[in-house]
Design an enzyme around this catalytic site. Structure first.
Site, short mmCIF file in Angstrom:
data_model
loop_
_atom_site.label_atom_id
_atom_site.label_comp_id
_atom_site.label_asym_id
_atom_site.label_seq_id
_atom_site.Cartn_x
_atom_site.Cartn_y
_atom_site.Cartn_z
N LYS A 175 24.68 133.42 4.83
CA LYS A 175 25.62 134.60 4.81
C LYS A 175 26.84 134.76 6.51
CE LYS A 175 24.64 138.95 5.64
NZ LYS A 175 25.57 138.99 6.94
N SER A 176 26.64 133.63 7.74
CA SER A 176 27.15 133.54 8.87
C SER A 176 28.13 132.56 8.68
CB SER A 176 26.30 133.37 9.81
OG SER A 176 26.12 134.81 10.04
N LYS A 197 23.25 148.59 13.51
CA LYS A 197 23.23 147.10 12.24
C LYS A 197 23.81 148.18 10.72
CE LYS A 197 22.39 144.33 13.78
NZ LYS A 197 23.22 142.94 14.33
N SER A 229 23.89 134.38 21.16
CA SER A 229 23.42 134.46 20.10
C SER A 229 24.34 133.49 19.18
CB SER A 229 24.52 136.02 20.60
OG SER A 229 25.84 135.09 20.21
N ARG A 265 29.69 152.31 12.07
CA ARG A 265 29.59 151.21 12.95
C ARG A 265 30.64 150.72 14.14
NH1 ARG A 265 27.48 145.87 9.61
NH2 ARG A 265 26.72 145.41 11.98
N ASP A 277 18.41 139.81 13.08
CA ASP A 277 18.55 140.37 11.58
C ASP A 277 16.90 140.43 10.64
OD1 ASP A 277 20.88 140.64 11.91
OD2 ASP A 277 21.35 138.69 10.93
N ARG A 317 18.96 144.17 4.12
CA ARG A 317 17.49 144.38 4.85
C ARG A 317 16.14 144.79 4.52
NH1 ARG A 317 19.44 139.00 5.70
NH2 ARG A 317 21.29 139.20 6.73
N SER A 354 26.14 139.86 21.01
CA SER A 354 26.56 139.68 19.48
C SER A 354 27.32 138.00 18.45
CB SER A 354 27.52 141.01 19.41
OG SER A 354 28.73 141.25 18.47
C1 S3P Z 1 26.24 137.72 12.36
C2 S3P Z 1 26.18 138.50 14.10
C3 S3P Z 1 24.23 139.47 14.10
C4 S3P Z 1 23.66 139.33 12.66
C5 S3P Z 1 24.34 139.89 11.88
C6 S3P Z 1 26.07 138.13 11.75
C7 S3P Z 1 27.40 136.33 12.59
O1 S3P Z 1 24.89 140.56 14.49
O2 S3P Z 1 23.53 140.97 13.26
O3 S3P Z 1 23.38 139.76 10.48
O4 S3P Z 1 27.59 136.14 11.30
O5 S3P Z 1 28.02 136.89 13.38
P1 S3P Z 1 25.79 141.41 15.93
O6 S3P Z 1 26.56 140.44 16.06
O7 S3P Z 1 26.36 142.49 16.62
O8 S3P Z 1 24.91 140.66 16.28
#
Ligand code: S3P
Length: 430
Positions: A25-26, A344, A196, A125, A317, A390, A170
């Site tokens: 997904k990311s 989240k 991260s 959020r 996650d 999730r 993040s």
């Molecule tokens: C993500 C970063 C994370 C993760 C999210 C996807 C991303 O969030 O929890 O599901 O694709 O960059 P945060 O950057 O808020 O930690």
């Protein structure tokens, strides 16, 4: 948002089988966004086209960038930053924090007006984490609730580089800053409390951008046109993690997961599983720009393990699944330094413990994590997915090794990240 369908998951006698998961997904969000700002056509094999990444696809289309899906290939017809056009309506981020925050980094430097919002969960959020650093780079952003919540509005701005520090580790904040930095005058750096996920850095480098990383600091200078990308998107480790957890806590399981993303900044749960003594094999089969390979997960007897500090962004996650694993271990496990779980798609500190409590599994919610006693087994029951993909998948994983049927209300939300989840569950469970 998909319809709130109810599903009943029966305990499985055995879990067996082999899967190839939907694309990460990311990385798929970044495929649309980095493809859009690239000069020319980018090609991606096996994207993950869940509801979240479809939201990003819609935003990119509204900015004037065409894309097409042929079989398992996604083509994004990039126009560069300067080819993006003013959207004629409010952009829709749906349930996806990644969409809104990353797109914010692009919109902040554009010479047009734009507006973005999303569903009830998304509008609740925190957005100050991106609004503040972008404003420090010269962005003109207005947002609801004193600049802390979507909807957000962006006015034309000339960005300048800045030396920034973020209180949260993040990847979304980091990526927004990098996307703004590419449009700014002068270099930008951002320091975070811990490393991260680094998909944005890896892909921007593959496009020729001058992005440097050192520990938890990234820096970036503006550069010329970004090259188009050509990438096989690996399966989503966060989706794989559901089956890994389901297998190791089940008494008769062996699940093979092929072509799973193994970026070390995503696989903190594997470190926890190894510390717990889980029976796993992991083989890395390709390395660049994103590592990927095969995972085999088998029934295991687990010992308790603690997780905290720099490990947390690497499993953020998967934290709900870590609570399920802990409930099957021998002894008490503590997950800490994870207060961001409250921010989240749902407050996952609360919804994880509520979902497991509904099945008779006690997880002690803490302000920054969970304390979980081992030796527990889920019973049947009724779980509210709480509008969180999730949590829906956590409940399903728990049900497979439980001792009664589990009804999951709002189960269709799993499609946010894992289209086909319920079909895959049927394939694996006997
Ligand atoms: C993500 C970063 C994370 C993760 C999210 C996807 C991303 O969030 O929890 O599901 O694709 O960059 P945060 O950057 O808020 O930690």
């Amino acid at each position: 948002m998909p319809p709130a369908r109810t599903r009943v998951v029966q305990p499985a006698r055995r879990l067996r089988g082999e899967l190839r998961l939907p694309g990460d997904k990311s990385i798929t969000h970044r495929a649309f966004l980095l493809g859009a700002i690239g000069a020319g056509d980018s090609r991606f094999r096996r994207p993950g086209l869940g509801a979240d990444t479809q939201a990003t696809a819609g935003v990119v289309a509204a900015l004037g960038v065409a894309h097409a899906v042929h079989g398992d290939e996604l083509v994004v017809r990039g126009r560069g930053f300067s080819g993006l056009r003013e959207p004629s309506d409010v952009l829709w981020g749906g349930n996806s924090g990644t969409t809104v925050r990353l797109v914010g980094g692009i919109l902040a430097g554009r010479p047009f007006h734009s507006f973005i919002t999303g569903d009830d969960s998304l509008r609740d959020r925190p957005m100050a984490r991106v609004v503040e650093p972008l404003r420090a780079m010269g962005a003109h952003i207005c947002a609801r609730a004193d600049g802390t919540r979507a909807p957000m509005a962006f006015a034309p701005a000339n960005l300048h580089g800045a030396c920034l520090r973020s209180p949260v580790a993040s990847a979304q904040v980091k990526s927004a800053v990098l996307l703004a930095a590419l449009q700014a005058e002068g270099p930008t750096s951002l320091e975070q409390p811990a490393p991260s996920r680094d998909h944005t850095e890896r892909l921007l480098r593959a496009q020729g951008a001058a992005v440097r990383s050192h520990d938890a600091t990234v820096s970036c200078a503006p550069n010329g046109p970004l090259a188009p990308l050509d990438l096989d998107i690996p399966g989503d480790f966060s989706s794989a993690a559901v089956w890994i957890a389901a297998a190791v806590v089940h008494p008769d399981a062996q699940i093979v997961l092929r072509d799973v993303g193994l970026n070390p900044l995503r696989t903190g749960l594997l470190d926890v599983l190894r510390a717990m003594g889980a029976d796993l094999s992991v083989e890395v089969e390709r390395h660049e720009p994103e590592p990927a390979g095969t995972i085999v997960a088998r029934s295991s007897s687990l010992r308790a393990a603690d997780a905290g500090g720099d490990l947390i962004p690497r499993l953020i996650d998967e934290a709900p699944l870590a609570a399920l694993l802990a409930s099957h271990a021998d002894g008490e496990s503590r997950l800490s330094d994870a207060a961001d779980l409250a921010a989240k798609e749902s407050n996952r500190l609360r919804t994880t413990s509520a979902a497991l409590a509904a099945l008779g599994v006690e997880v002690d919610e803490q302000p920054d994590g969970f304390v979980t006693a081992g030796g527990q087994r889920a019973g049947g029951g009724r779980v509210d997915a709480a509008g969180d993909h999730r949590i829906a998948m956590l409940a399903a994983a728990a049900a497979l090794s439980g001792d009664g049927p589990v009804t999951i209300d709002g189960a269709a939300i799993a499609a946010v990240s894992y289209p086909g989840f319920w079909d895959d569950l049927a394939v694996l469970s006997e």
